[in-house]
Write a protein that holds these residues in place. Sequence first.
Motif: not given
Length: 264
Positions: A58, A86-87, A89-91, A93-94, A99, A243
């Motif tokens: 990440k 999952g990683t 998606i998280e990145c 958003k940050i 995406y 997610t």
Amino acid sequence: MQKLNIFLLGGTRDSINIIKYLKENFNTYILTTTTTEYGSSLAIEAGSDDTIAKPLPKKDILEILEKSNFDLIIDATHPFASHITGTAIECSKIMKIPYIRFERPISDDGSINHDKLHKVNSFVDAGKLISKNFNQFNVLHLAGTNTIEDVVKSVPKENFYARILKIDISIKKCEDLEIPKENISFMNGVSSAEENIELIKKTNAKVVISKESGKTGGLPEKIEACKKLNVDFILITRPVVSTLNENDIVRSLEELNNKLRTYF
């Protein structure tokens, strides 16, 4: 249309098709990530402007996204690479970057119908099922080297056969797991039903293991071979990424095109 800077998580046949499609239909700069040099070379050959050939945690993905002005993240990793999805998606958003998940369609149940089909949720479960019901038989693994270890915990290695890519990382993985060399076969792309039949006969396998990889991964051809030879087939179902938003998923190049034109 503006030039699109795309961060593509690849390493699959889907990602190669996406690169070619984007280069033919859009003005793009594409940086493709893969886990191997082999995957990287295929991406470059398809038209990717640049590649990174190693697994990215990440923090590394965030660092890349921070240093470059990317307009979009496209996740075309394997359906079983749930952790990286999952990683990603998280990145996204940050970094507040759109995406898109390219999700190869799940095979229609009609094409994978087989009286001797056994669905399980993991390769560990596959190994346990074999140990319980097929421990005296030869097993043919058609699901990649990264999943072998979970199976051979429960299966005698002398009864275990695998078809793998002829690349150093896959060969070394089998060596590290002490899989007999004579039990390893090499593949070049998706195998036909006839090729699968030939390999099943050659290994005298009574049970075959595969992921739910869809048509792209050659699943119907594997099922067809097992049906013709009356061989048991263990199918590992896809993991669910909690997610992942259905609205972010596309399942064809046409859907990808529509999504891109909506965004840009």
